[in-house]
Scaffold this active site. Structure first.
Site, PDB file in Angstrom:
ATOM      1  CG  ASP A 156       6.083  -3.387   9.940  1.00 55.26           C
ATOM      2  OD1 ASP A 156       6.649  -3.741   9.109  1.00 55.26           O
ATOM      3  OD2 ASP A 156       5.614  -2.091  10.239  1.00 55.26           O
TER       4      ASP A 156
ATOM      5  NE  ARG B 226      -2.536  -0.088   3.718  1.00 53.72           N
ATOM      6  CZ  ARG B 226      -3.449   0.283   4.723  1.00 53.72           C
ATOM      7  NH1 ARG B 226      -4.611   0.176   4.363  1.00 53.72           N
ATOM      8  NH2 ARG B 226      -2.932   0.391   5.940  1.00 53.72           N
TER       9      ARG B 226
ATOM     10  CB  THR C 287      -2.485   7.088  -2.624  1.00 52.29           C
ATOM     11  OG1 THR C 287      -1.865   5.841  -2.777  1.00 52.29           O
ATOM     12  CG2 THR C 287      -1.828   8.324  -3.171  1.00 52.29           C
TER      13      THR C 287
ATOM     14  CG  ASP D  70       2.274  -3.039   9.167  1.00 56.83           C
ATOM     15  OD1 ASP D  70       2.510  -4.301   8.910  1.00 56.83           O
ATOM     16  OD2 ASP D  70       2.548  -2.007   8.624  1.00 56.83           O
TER      17      ASP D  70
HETATM   18  C1  PRP Z   1      -0.942  -4.966   4.522  1.00 60.12           C
HETATM   19  C2  PRP Z   1      -1.861  -6.052   4.499  1.00 60.12           C
HETATM   20  C3  PRP Z   1      -2.760  -6.111   3.264  1.00 60.12           C
HETATM   21  C4  PRP Z   1      -2.845  -4.455   3.117  1.00 60.12           C
HETATM   22  C5  PRP Z   1      -4.338  -4.399   3.448  1.00 60.12           C
HETATM   23  O1  PRP Z   1       0.137  -4.999   3.605  1.00 60.12           O
HETATM   24  O2  PRP Z   1      -0.975  -7.333   4.607  1.00 60.12           O
HETATM   25  O3  PRP Z   1      -1.964  -6.673   2.109  1.00 60.12           O
HETATM   26  O4  PRP Z   1      -2.021  -3.932   3.794  1.00 60.12           O
HETATM   27  O5  PRP Z   1      -4.594  -3.151   3.258  1.00 60.12           O
HETATM   28  P1  PRP Z   1      -5.813  -2.572   2.201  1.00 60.12           P
HETATM   29  O6  PRP Z   1      -7.027  -3.562   2.198  1.00 60.12           O
HETATM   30  O7  PRP Z   1      -6.333  -1.282   2.437  1.00 60.12           O
HETATM   31  O8  PRP Z   1      -5.421  -2.767   0.650  1.00 60.12           O
HETATM   32  P2  PRP Z   1       1.045  -3.703   3.164  1.00 60.12           P
HETATM   33  O9  PRP Z   1       0.735  -2.926   2.327  1.00 60.12           O
HETATM   34  O10 PRP Z   1       1.292  -3.235   4.791  1.00 60.12           O
HETATM   35  O11 PRP Z   1       2.380  -4.654   2.933  1.00 60.12           O
HETATM   36  P3  PRP Z   1       3.275  -5.635   3.648  1.00 60.12           P
HETATM   37  O12 PRP Z   1       2.365  -6.942   3.998  1.00 60.12           O
HETATM   38  O13 PRP Z   1       4.385  -5.997   2.559  1.00 60.12           O
HETATM   39  O14 PRP Z   1       3.473  -5.029   5.009  1.00 60.12           O
HETATM   40  N1  URA Z   2      -2.529  -3.498   7.112  1.00 55.17           N
HETATM   41  C1  URA Z   2      -2.016  -4.028   8.301  1.00 55.17           C
HETATM   42  O1  URA Z   2      -1.187  -5.094   8.342  1.00 55.17           O
HETATM   43  N2  URA Z   2      -2.856  -3.796   9.302  1.00 55.17           N
HETATM   44  C2  URA Z   2      -3.805  -3.099   9.322  1.00 55.17           C
HETATM   45  O2  URA Z   2      -4.455  -2.503  10.196  1.00 55.17           O
HETATM   46  C3  URA Z   2      -4.358  -2.333   7.954  1.00 55.17           C
HETATM   47  C4  URA Z   2      -3.565  -2.763   6.792  1.00 55.17           C
END
Ligand code: PRP
Ligand code: URA
Length: 215
Positions: A209, A110, A114, A206
């Site tokens: 993380d 994400r 945005t 998160d």
């Molecule tokens: C997180 C999560 C989803 C997304 C959800 O990933 O694992 O993929 O956000 O958010 P959304 O429904 O608003 O799209 P992130 O973008 O943080 O990436 P990561 O898994 O690499 O940490």
């Molecule tokens: N992605 C995450 O990992 N946690 C949230 O709460 C939203 C998006």
């Protein structure tokens, strides 16, 4: 399993074992190792529900006593598709139930300003038309990442897709209902709302993380 009347696409898998494990997953004091184990365990329990509709076929079996007819899952066409990174945390748990499943990967993150998903990788097995896809991501927040991953699978011919997450926000479920009404969404919990940064409340923070120790 509980269905939410306002979301015909959503099935909340609220088995007591899942609720119990989810309470530890949410706690900020849960360390990384335990967090990963809990994600796998919940994913495995949810996969049990998610695969309820898989087709089976008759097979001949000889028991120690006589010949009989039993049932096995038809074909080996199930494909797990974790959304990188956090979806990776669910793969082992689901594979422990279905070691023969194939695994595709969709790389999305994400944009923090945005909140729009940015695709950086997409690799799934060929002949998507004949396969059942189970898309894995612990978090369904705005729904942008899940919607983009499902659109990518459909562009490659996929017709049978389910989305499996741990925590869903109403905004994300609504987005999937609008963009992909044919895709069932299974979640361990439907949470209250998103905050101004797009985090799920109460949520679990998160997921990427916490799984990989990057904060
Ligand atoms: C997180 C999560 C989803 C997304 C959800 O990933 O694992 O993929 O956000 O958010 P959304 O429904 O608003 O799209 P992130 O973008 O943080 O990436 P990561 O898994 O690499 O940490
Ligand atoms: N992605 C995450 O990992 N946690 C949230 O709460 C939203 C998006």
């Amino acid at each position: 399993m509980t269905d939410e009347p306002q979301f015909p696409n959503l099935h909340v898998v609220d088995h007591p074992l899942i609720l119990h494990k989810l309470s530890f997953l949410r706690a900020r004091t849960t360390p990384k190792k335990e967090f990963k184990e809990l994600v796998d365990e919940i994913a495995m329990l949810m996969a049990f529900e998610a695969t309820r509709g898989l087709p089976t076929e008759e097979v001949d079996v000889t028991t120690p006593l006589e010949k009989t007819v039993a049932r096995r899952i038809r074909g080996k066409k199930l494909v797990l598709v974790p959304i990188l990174r956090a979806g990776l945390g669910m793969v082992e748990g689901v594979l422990s139930l279905m070691p023969g499943a194939r695994v595709g990967h969709v790389g999305l993150y994400r944009n923090e300003e945005t909140l729009e998903p940015v695709e950086y990788y997409f690799k799934v097995p060929p002949n998507a038309e004949g396969r059942d896809f189970l898309v894995l991501d612990p978090m369904l927040a705005t729904g942008g990442s899940a919607s983009a991953a499902i659109s990518g699978l459909k562009r490659r011919g996929a017709a049978s897709i389910r989305f499996l997450c741990l925590v869903a926000a109403p905004e994300g479920v609504r987005r999937l209902l609008r963009d992909h009404p044919d895709v069932p969404v299974l979640a361990a919990a439907l949470d209250r709302e998103l905050d101004e940064r797009g985090y799920i409340l109460p949520g679990l923070g998160d997921a990427g993380d916490r799984l990989f120790g990057t904060r």
